[in-house]
Each structure stands twice: as C-alpha cells, then as structure tokens.
Design an enzyme around this catalytic site. Structure first.
Site, PDB file in Angstrom:
ATOM      1  N   ASP A 144       0.845  -1.200   0.000  1.00 14.83           N
ATOM      2  CA  ASP A 144       0.000   0.000   0.000  1.00 14.83           C
ATOM      3  C   ASP A 144       0.876   1.244   0.000  1.00 14.83           C
ATOM      4  OD1 ASP A 144      -2.930   1.166   0.966  1.00 14.83           O
ATOM      5  OD2 ASP A 144      -1.240   2.327   1.740  1.00 14.83           O
TER       6      ASP A 144
ATOM      7  N   TYR B 251       3.066   9.885  -0.294  1.00 17.43           N
ATOM      8  CA  TYR B 251       4.201   9.351   0.471  1.00 17.43           C
ATOM      9  C   TYR B 251       5.539   9.636  -0.206  1.00 17.43           C
ATOM     10  CZ  TYR B 251       0.486   6.347   2.489  1.00 17.43           C
ATOM     11  OH  TYR B 251      -0.663   5.863   3.063  1.00 17.43           O
TER      12      TYR B 251
ATOM     13  N   HIS C  11      -7.355   9.731  -1.657  1.00 22.20           N
ATOM     14  CA  HIS C  11      -6.610   9.757  -0.391  1.00 22.20           C
ATOM     15  C   HIS C  11      -7.362  10.503   0.710  1.00 22.20           C
ATOM     16  CE1 HIS C  11      -2.199   9.498   1.128  1.00 22.20           C
ATOM     17  NE2 HIS C  11      -3.053   9.251   2.089  1.00 22.20           N
TER      18      HIS C  11
ATOM     19  N   LYS D 169      -2.896   5.968  -4.250  1.00 24.59           N
ATOM     20  CA  LYS D 169      -3.980   6.920  -3.923  1.00 24.59           C
ATOM     21  C   LYS D 169      -3.810   8.243  -4.664  1.00 24.59           C
ATOM     22  CE  LYS D 169      -3.647   4.844   0.657  1.00 24.59           C
ATOM     23  NZ  LYS D 169      -2.213   4.632   0.933  1.00 24.59           N
TER      24      LYS D 169
END
Ligand code: A2P
Length: 305
Positions: free
Chosen positions: A50, A55, A117, A84
């Site tokens: 994931d 990120y 997200h 996301k």
C-alpha cells in the site's frame, strides 16, 4: 511462509475481486527504504503493498516490486498494489493524468486498488467519477476511498454510481470508528486499517501488553490478530525485516471472545490529531490543493523518466 499464513488469505470485495487480508504499508518511508522493505516483504510472502503519491515513494516502491517479484519468482498478478490520488490532483481530468503518472512511477500497467486519499470538499465527487472511468476501462481492479467520515461517505453514495469497495481509515484499538463501520457494513464497503498499531502508540496499552504475555506473542501480533478476527484488512508499516515477518505471523493462535471484547473496550473514539487539526478537506485551505508530497532526497535515483 507456512500454508496457514494469513498472507495467502483474501477477502472478497463487493465487486467480487479479492484482496489480501494483510499487507505492507510504507507511509513515512524513503524510496531507498521502501525499495528494500517492499522487496523483502514480497520475498517473505507478502502479497499486498500500500502506497500513495503523497508518500513520495512510488518510485522506490516500483523498484521494490520489480526486485521482489523477480527474486521470489512471481508474476505481477500475484501481487495486490494500492495507490492513492493526491489532494492536489483531485478533479476529473487531473485525476486521470495523476493515475498515469503513478502507474509509470510504480512500473505497472494497472493497479489493484486506487483510492481517493482524502475527501477534498467540492472535488471528491468529480475525482470519484474519474475513478469510475478507470475502473470501467479496466485500468484498476477495484476503487475506493480513504479518510471518508459518515457525512462525506453518505454524499458520495448519494451522488455517484459505483459503491466504493474499500474505505481505508485510521483504525486501531484506540480509535475504532464504530458508527462509520455500521454505515460501511450496510453499504458493503470493506474497512482497511491504516496505522493499525496506532503509529506504535497502541502497543504500550496495558491491556495489550497483558494479552501479549498471556498468549506469548508480541503486542503488535495481538493487535493484528484482533483486526483479523474482526475481518479488517491491515497494512502495518515497518522498515525492519524481522518485524515485517513477525507482523504476519498471526495465523496460529486465536484470541478468546473475552479478550477480543477487552480490546474492543479500549476505544476512545478519537481520531489522531491529524484529523481534528486537519483541514485538508476544506478547499479554502491551500494545503487541500498542494497536497504536500513527502520529499525524499533519494527520489531522483528511482524516478522513471
Ligand atoms: P519501524 O518501521 O521502525 O519498524 P502503524 O502501521 O500503526 O503506523 O505503526 C507503524 C509504527 O510501528 C512504525 O513506527 C514501526 O516502526 C512500528 N512497528 C511496526 N511493527 C512493529 C512491531 N512488530 N513492534 C514494534 N513496533 C513496530
């Protein structure tokens, strides 16, 4: 990995696609660490990864996937990959473009699960329509949301055609989202827990440490087993290979009903500070649109040109 490992077990989503019950999370992980932990996780039996554009480590995750699959002798179809849509990319056309860019960084031709997200108010309906389009075109196997509370989930269900398959929420013994889960259950939406260990904080709760001693397991294993017994999909994050392995070793013990109830009773109904202070779903906050991609100084090394 033993035959009874939870890593080979899957849950069927509301569209019939199946999703592993436990995967690796990589929030706050640099590209170098992500490449390493993703590859190691795959070699140790993990079948789900994931990540998110936010990120800042999709390039490292892509490299780790390639390396892990090669070393484990596996194919792309053996792996379930989630990413996301960044807040700053929300909207119909920009989401479609962002998806293509994420695919490239991940070195993939499709993702298994694409999530919104955060629910940026005024935008998330258009963003969802883009996800529906990607789903209908077969570029993603399942679509879902993340961090949607009851109010925003209800709006989404009222205004769009496809019911999300997954809602990924902060979920751990201290924050159990009981009302939201009731709504999701009625709608047939699978809960996936981010920060299942409470960012590490839930591990030191006395109830958890007592159960760890009773079952001769680590505190993390107790929490992850409790998620498992509630049919909640989890993505514990670790950059340490021994923890990555241990976090998946939860198939060979069962918490009693009484002990499950003792953990249920730890709920404080409080989301982390991130939610109360968080105004990213408010479009008047510039952060809602810039999105804040985590910056790592090793990104260039892994970028797909
Ligand atoms: P690390 O990456 O150094 O292993 P969550 O997934 O709830 O956000 O929790 C992640 C945090 O918990 C990270 O700081 C991670 O640190 C730590 N962590 C993950 N697995 C374990 C474990 N088995 N025991 C202790 N800490 C863990």
């Amino acid at each position: 990995m033993t035959k009874s490992s939870v890593l080979t077990q899957r849950i069927t989503l509301n569209n019939g696609y199946t999703m592993p019950r436990l995967g690796l999370g990589v929030w706050k992980t640099s590209n170098t660490d992500a490449a390493n932990s993703v590859s190691q996780a795959i070699q140790h039996g993990y079948r789900m990864i994931d990540t998110a554009k936010q990120y800042g480590n999709e390039p490292g995750v892509g490299a780790g996937i390639q390396d892990g699959l090669l070393k484990a002798g596996l194919n792309r179809q053996d792996l379930f990959v989630t990413t996301k849509v960044l807040n700053g990319d929300q909207g119909y056309d920009s989401t479609l473009r962002a998806f293509e860019a994420s695919l490239k960084q991940l070195r993939l031709h499709y993702v298994d699960l694409y999530l919104i997200h955060w629910p940026v108010d005024g935008k998330f309906i258009d963003t969802w329509r883009a996800l529906e389009e990607l789903y209908r075109n077969g570029q993603v196997r399942a679509i879902g949301i993340s961090n949607f509370d009851q109010e925003r989930l209800t709006e989404l269900l009222d205004k769009t055609a496809i019911t999300p398959m997954v809602n990924q929420m902060e979920f751990n013994p201290l924050n159990q989202e009981k009302d939201l889960r009731r709504l999701m259950q009625l709608a047939g939406i699978q809960l996936e827990a981010w920060s299942p260990l409470g960012g590490g904080a839930a591990l030191s709760q006395p109830t958890i440490t007592k159960l760890a001693a009773k079952y001769q397991r680590s505190a993390a294993q107790i929490i992850l087993r409790w998620d498992y017994q509630h049919n909640i999909i989890t993505i514990p994050k670790s950059t340490h290979v021994e923890r990555i392995v241990a976090n998946s070793q939860i198939a060979d013990f069962t918490l009693s009903d009484e002990d499950v109830a003792a953990i249920d009773a730890l709920d404080q109904g409080k989301r982390g500070l991130w939610y109360d202070d968080f105004t990213w779903h408010n479009p008047t906050n510039p952060k809602a649109f810039t999105g804040d991609v985590q910056a790592w100084d090793d990104t260039a090394k892994f970028l797909q040109k």
